[in-house]
Write an enzyme that holds these catalytic residues in place. Structure first.
Site, short mmCIF file in Angstrom:
data_model
loop_
_atom_site.label_atom_id
_atom_site.label_comp_id
_atom_site.label_asym_id
_atom_site.label_seq_id
_atom_site.Cartn_x
_atom_site.Cartn_y
_atom_site.Cartn_z
N LYS A 136 17.24 14.42 1.20
CA LYS A 136 17.11 15.00 2.52
C LYS A 136 16.06 13.94 3.17
CE LYS A 136 14.54 16.41 5.52
NZ LYS A 136 14.03 15.46 6.46
N CYS A 181 1.29 5.01 1.73
CA CYS A 181 0.52 6.06 0.99
C CYS A 181 -0.54 5.30 0.10
CB CYS A 181 1.11 7.08 0.53
SG CYS A 181 2.05 6.34 -0.92
N GLU A 204 -7.13 11.46 6.45
CA GLU A 204 -6.05 10.41 6.37
C GLU A 204 -5.49 10.08 7.97
OE1 GLU A 204 -1.71 11.65 4.98
OE2 GLU A 204 -1.65 9.62 4.03
N PHE A 219 9.17 9.28 6.17
CA PHE A 219 9.61 8.12 6.89
C PHE A 219 9.01 6.91 6.44
CE2 PHE A 219 5.27 8.29 8.98
CZ PHE A 219 5.19 6.77 9.14
N SER A 232 3.49 14.42 3.85
CA SER A 232 2.06 14.91 4.05
C SER A 232 1.35 15.97 3.29
CB SER A 232 1.80 15.14 5.62
OG SER A 232 2.58 16.14 5.81
N GLU A 291 14.06 12.21 9.15
CA GLU A 291 14.91 12.15 10.38
C GLU A 291 14.38 11.09 11.29
OE1 GLU A 291 12.52 14.21 9.62
OE2 GLU A 291 11.90 15.60 11.22
N ARG A 292 13.37 10.35 11.00
CA ARG A 292 12.91 9.26 11.91
C ARG A 292 13.54 8.12 11.48
NH1 ARG A 292 9.67 12.37 13.51
NH2 ARG A 292 7.78 13.24 12.56
#
Ligand code: NAD
Length: 497
Positions: free
Chosen positions: A172, A280, A382, A148, A225, A175-176
């Site tokens: 892909k 990240c 994290e 995201f 993640s 979805e957020r």
């Protein structure tokens, strides 16, 4: 209310099955819905990509490059539109969203050089009147699964290179914040990319799982993640695919006593709280080597107190909300945990004022935890939010040890005016991307991006020449054209005689 669909074979395709809500993180309101692809939807996208592959593979380098150049121009013209879509669904401030579009655009510009990047080697007379040459060919249908936090840039780490190499692509997205992917698809169409070369399936685990097992998908690039990266790597490779899976991070800034502390404080605050810490490559831990800790924390805190937190659409906001309520709550839980573990909460982001109406937005202001114990969860895990931990260390060696014994190895930075110390650090630290007096050392498009340890599963990093290698397979041809001197039958192993 908007409904974000799939893009398959050059057109919008409506999903018939499950959907998920989209939110405006600044208000907490539902802003639309996104389709969640079924296995059949994924199959349709892969089929469209497979159908488009033979012609695209054989399209001349000139033709591919011309389309890439046109795509580059369209992206450039639509920077603002993309940034607006990103701010609306992710929440980051507009200038930051523009920054991610710019960094993605650089990969497109890199891919415009594909004729040069795909050049092989040629050796004459490897044996008597025998020549040898190497070529690289595309894999076929390849897939990208993205997180995201960079809905435009991270997909653009992947598909410009993959498509330039002659592959066809199924994206892909997260979805957020899925809307950027459809504008990108539309720009590809306008650039003249043949239908089916770039496809988008919106979705969640079900779509990911189908991509990982689909026999026609040859390679998967994943960014997200660490637990999911490990899963994608293990599942994809078990299905015979080439996989590069980039995972999470916990990035340290090691500050030596001779560093310019104003530069350090500016850098730590920028790198810790930009994009609300949802990067990240964010700096989440400052390792302050004695005796500078107190002075540095004071400088950091005075800057943090001036930060403007508010909606990404407000030009004065420097930091926006977090992406979802659940993520905000998870990040906020580390504040009490840190105190329980012995840290001192010197700035509490739960109390930060928000510009305008905070509504039910997913707010958490910049937080500073000082004297964070090295063995604490706050230091090791994290958090992926606006929480900056300060760990006091006695020496360079102690700081290095903390970095090298961490789970992750994505990015790190050293701040010092001692060239010898910086050189020693770059040599000794077990991390993939290193900054020397640079807090967010994201490599340019013509280098490759990737971490070590739990930050990357697989062998190749993304974009740059490693990206070209990931999306192609090598062949070496050894060739002799008949001449009168061929020596007849010879059962010996070929040598260079
Ligand atoms: P995420 O792992 O939750 O999601 C990433 C992708 O995996 C999404 O497309 C999501 O739909 C899919 N996914 C989620 N759960 C899944 C499951 N159970 N099975 C299969 N697929 C699943 O990550 P996120 O929250 O979107 O992004 C934040 C994470 O990404 C952070 O850990 C961050 O460090 C990492 N990240 C890493 C890099 C890097 O370059 N190393 C870059 C950006 C983000």
């Amino acid at each position: 209310m908007k409904h974000v669909n799939h893009w398959i074979g050059g057109e919008i395709v409506k999903g018939a099955g499950r959907t998920a809500d989209l939110f405006d993180p600044a208000t907490g309101e539902v802003s639309g819905r996104v389709s969640l692809a079924s296995a059949e939807d994924v199959d349709a996208a892969v089929e469209a990509a497979a159908l488009a592959f033979p012609a695209w593979r054989d399209a001349s380098l000139t033709k591919r490059t011309q389309i890439l150049f046109r795509f580059r121009e369209l992206l450039d013209a639509h920077r603002d539109d993309l940034a607006e879509l990103i701010t609306a669904e992710h929440g980051k401030v507009h200038s930051d969203a523009l920054g991610e579009v710019a960094r993605g655009l650089e990969v497109v510009e890199f891919a415009c050089g594909i004729p040069h990047l795909l050049k092989g080697g040629y050796s004459e007379n490897v044996s008597t009147r025998v020549d040898s040459y190497s070529i690289r060919q595309p894999l076929g249908v390849v897939a990208g699964i993205t997180p995201f936090n960079f809905p435009a840039m991270v997909p653009m780490w992947m598909f410009p290179v993959a498509i330039a190499c002659g592959n066809t692509f199924v994206l892909k997205p997260s979805e957020r914040d899925p809307s950027a992917s459809l504008l990108i698809a539309e720009l590809w169409r306008r650039a003249g990319l043949p239908d089916g070369v770039f496809n988008v399936v919106q979705g969640d685990k079900a779509a990911v799982d189908r991509l990982l097992e689909h026999p026609a998908v040859r390679a998967v690039s994943f960014v997200g993640s660490t637990p999911i990266a490990r899963y994608v790597y293990e599942t994809g490779t078990a299905h015979g695919k080439r996989v590069q899976a980039l995972g999470g991070a916990k990035n340290h800034m090691l500050v030596l006593p001779d560093a310019d502390l104003d530069l350090v404080a500016d850098s730590a605050v920028s790198a810790g709280f930009g994009s609300a810490g949802e990067r990240c490559m964010a700096i989440s831990v400052v390792l302050a080597v004695d005796p500078i800790g107190d002075e540095l924390v004071e400088k950091i805190v005075s800057r943090v107190r001036d930060l403007q937190v508010g909606p990404g659409t407000d030009a004065e906001s420097q930091m926006g909300p977090l992406v979802t309520a659940a993520h905000r709550d998870k990040v906020a839980s580390y504040l009490d945990l840190g105190v329980e573990e012995g840290a001192k909460l010197v700035v509490d982001g739960r109390e930060t004022p928000v510009r305008g109406d905070r509504g039910n937005g997913f707010w958490l202001g910049p937080t500073v935890l000082d004297h964070v114990p090295p063995n604490s969860r706050v230091h090791r895990e994290e958090i992926f939010g606006p929480v900056l931990s300060i760990v006091r260390v006695r020496s360079y060696e102690e700081g290095l040890e903390l970095i090298n014994t961490g789970e992750y190895g994505n990015g790190t930075a050293i701040f010092t005016n001692d060239g010898g110390a910086a050189r020693r650090f770059q040599n000794e630290v077990e991390v993939g991307m290193i900054g020397v007096n640079v807090p967010i050392p994201v490599p340019m498009a013509f280098y490759s991006f990737g971490g070590w340890k739990a930050s990357l599963f697989g062998d190749t990093h993304v974009h740059g020449t490693e990206g070209v290698h990931f999306y192609t397979r090598g062949k070496v041809v050894t060739s002799r054209w008949l001449d009168p001197s061929h020596g007849g039958v010879n059962l010996g192993f070929p040598t260079n005689a």
